[in-house]
Design an enzyme around this catalytic site. Structure first.
Site, mmCIF file in Angstrom:
data_model
loop_
_atom_site.group_PDB
_atom_site.id
_atom_site.type_symbol
_atom_site.label_atom_id
_atom_site.label_comp_id
_atom_site.label_asym_id
_atom_site.label_seq_id
_atom_site.Cartn_x
_atom_site.Cartn_y
_atom_site.Cartn_z
ATOM 1 N N GLY A 191 0.689 -1.307 -0.105
ATOM 2 C CA GLY A 191 -0.141 0.148 -0.096
ATOM 3 C C GLY A 191 0.835 1.298 0.005
ATOM 4 O O GLY A 191 0.312 2.410 -0.251
ATOM 5 N N ASP A 192 2.122 1.148 0.465
ATOM 6 C CA ASP A 192 2.932 2.377 0.399
ATOM 7 C C ASP A 192 4.126 2.053 0.144
ATOM 8 O O ASP A 192 5.347 2.219 0.954
ATOM 9 C CB ASP A 192 2.815 2.908 1.873
ATOM 10 C CG ASP A 192 3.539 4.409 1.598
ATOM 11 O OD1 ASP A 192 3.639 5.113 0.666
ATOM 12 O OD2 ASP A 192 3.813 5.070 3.054
ATOM 13 N N LEU A 193 4.584 1.445 -1.149
ATOM 14 C CA LEU A 193 5.800 0.446 -1.135
ATOM 15 C C LEU A 193 6.828 1.278 -1.915
ATOM 16 O O LEU A 193 7.243 1.370 -2.909
ATOM 17 C CB LEU A 193 5.724 -0.738 -1.934
ATOM 18 C CG LEU A 193 6.639 -1.704 -2.032
ATOM 19 C CD1 LEU A 193 7.108 -2.273 -0.595
ATOM 20 C CD2 LEU A 193 6.329 -2.909 -2.927
ATOM 21 N N TRP A 194 7.374 2.507 -1.202
ATOM 22 C CA TRP A 194 8.600 3.205 -1.415
ATOM 23 C C TRP A 194 9.593 2.632 -0.684
ATOM 24 O O TRP A 194 9.535 1.888 -0.009
ATOM 25 C CB TRP A 194 8.366 4.772 -1.194
ATOM 26 C CG TRP A 194 8.451 5.126 0.216
ATOM 27 C CD1 TRP A 194 7.319 4.844 1.329
ATOM 28 C CD2 TRP A 194 9.441 5.862 0.911
ATOM 29 N NE1 TRP A 194 7.745 5.314 2.485
ATOM 30 C CE2 TRP A 194 8.990 5.870 2.210
ATOM 31 C CE3 TRP A 194 10.569 6.369 0.507
ATOM 32 C CZ2 TRP A 194 9.476 6.582 3.259
ATOM 33 C CZ3 TRP A 194 11.247 7.077 1.390
ATOM 34 C CH2 TRP A 194 10.826 7.205 2.886
ATOM 35 N N ASN A 197 10.289 1.899 3.092
ATOM 36 C CA ASN A 197 9.384 1.013 3.625
ATOM 37 C C ASN A 197 9.781 -0.394 3.216
ATOM 38 O O ASN A 197 9.127 -1.475 3.683
ATOM 39 C CB ASN A 197 7.849 1.189 3.145
ATOM 40 C CG ASN A 197 7.349 2.479 4.050
ATOM 41 O OD1 ASN A 197 7.914 2.979 4.978
ATOM 42 N ND2 ASN A 197 6.445 3.068 3.742
#
Length: 286
Positions: A191-194, A197
């Protein structure tokens, strides 16, 4: 944020054995974070001032879901103490490792499927709210519960104009037309795969952090990895070795980067306005 004091009044609440030391560490911009050293091992403590344990419910669910198929810090416990919510995780020392293995780990995550898109609750207490009502149709979910939710937010803040609106309407039409004939299977997404993370432990194993999970189209996570960089070609090769990419996936990357850029416009304003427009322009050149 004013740093809070984790004093001896906290020790009994934490129930982590004999506490030897508590030190403030980096943990994001919305929580206080600490490394807790005890005679039973080291732990990572997040504290959300003036809130309660429910603040961390979504993160707890996400970490537990990821750990059912991949690797993330394990949840020890969450609670509320003196009007502050807290979350205790196992502490992980950082190291380096193989991007190929990291790609394989994300592919394993995406291999956890569901029969519908969404999640069992909405996320309304975040700066970028998310509606997760269960849906059988990916295009319907993505347009109405992701793109349009943030479109309304940026409109309210004055970061919208006719040009962006026209481009987004074209993208919505394209998405509905494409997925009418190209169904996708719901995957568990980070969901927030930068790159901040995802990383490696001291024993070189890949690991994922700070999830914002839901069941969606796996191309969303992949698009995020390409938005700000930090993932090598070996990452995508490792991913493809476990869960091969769908035909034409690279052309659809701007469809999903548009969402994340809408989120950044909502958070940071016109700093990301031109990037959003560029993504929209690329999106409709399909």
């Amino acid at each position: 944020m004013v740093e809070m004091l984790i004093d001896k009044d906290w020790y009994q609440e934490l129930k982590l054995g004999n506490v030897k030391n508590i030190a403030s560490v980096s943990g994001g911009d919305i929580n206080e974070a600490f490394k807790v050293e005890t005679d039973q091992g080291d732990y990572f403590l997040k504290v959300q001032p003036n809130n309660d344990a429910s603040f961390f419910d979504h993160e707890v669910e996400g970490l537990n879901l990821i750990n059912s198929v991949a690797t993330a810090p394990k949840v020890i416990r969450s609670g509320t103490f003196n009007g502050n919510g807290y979350l205790i995780l196992e502490y992980k020392e950082f190291g380096n490792g193989s991007q190929y293995d990291l790609g394989k780990l994300v592919a394993k995550l995406h291999s956890k499927h569901n029969d519908k898109f969404g999640l069992d609750h909405n996320i309304l207490n975040a700066k970028n709210p998310k509606i997760n009502d269960w849906s059988d149709d990916w295009a319907d979910f993505y347009v109405h519960q992701r793109l349009e939710v943030l479109e309304k937010e940026v409109q309210k803040k004055g970061y919208w104009n006719d040009y962006r609106n026209n481009l987004l309407e074209q993208l919505k039409t394209l998405i509905f037309e494409y997925y009418r004939d190209h169904p996708v299977e719901p995957s568990l997404l980070h969901g927030d795969l930068w790159n901040g993370n995802a990383g490696f432990t001291s024993d070189h194993q890949p690991i994922l952090f700070d999830p914002d999970v839901f069941f969606g189209n796996r191309e969303m996570d992949i698009a995020m990895t390409l938005l700000f960089g930090g993932f090598s070609q070996e990452f995508y090769q490792g991913y493809d070795s476990v869960y091969p990419f769908a035909d034409g996936w690279k052309k659809r990357v701007p469809w999903y980067q548009t969402y994340y850029l809408l989120a950044h416009v909502n958070l940071f304003g016109e700093t990301y306005g031109s990037s959003l427009e560029n993504s929209l322009e690329q999106s409709i050149d399909f």
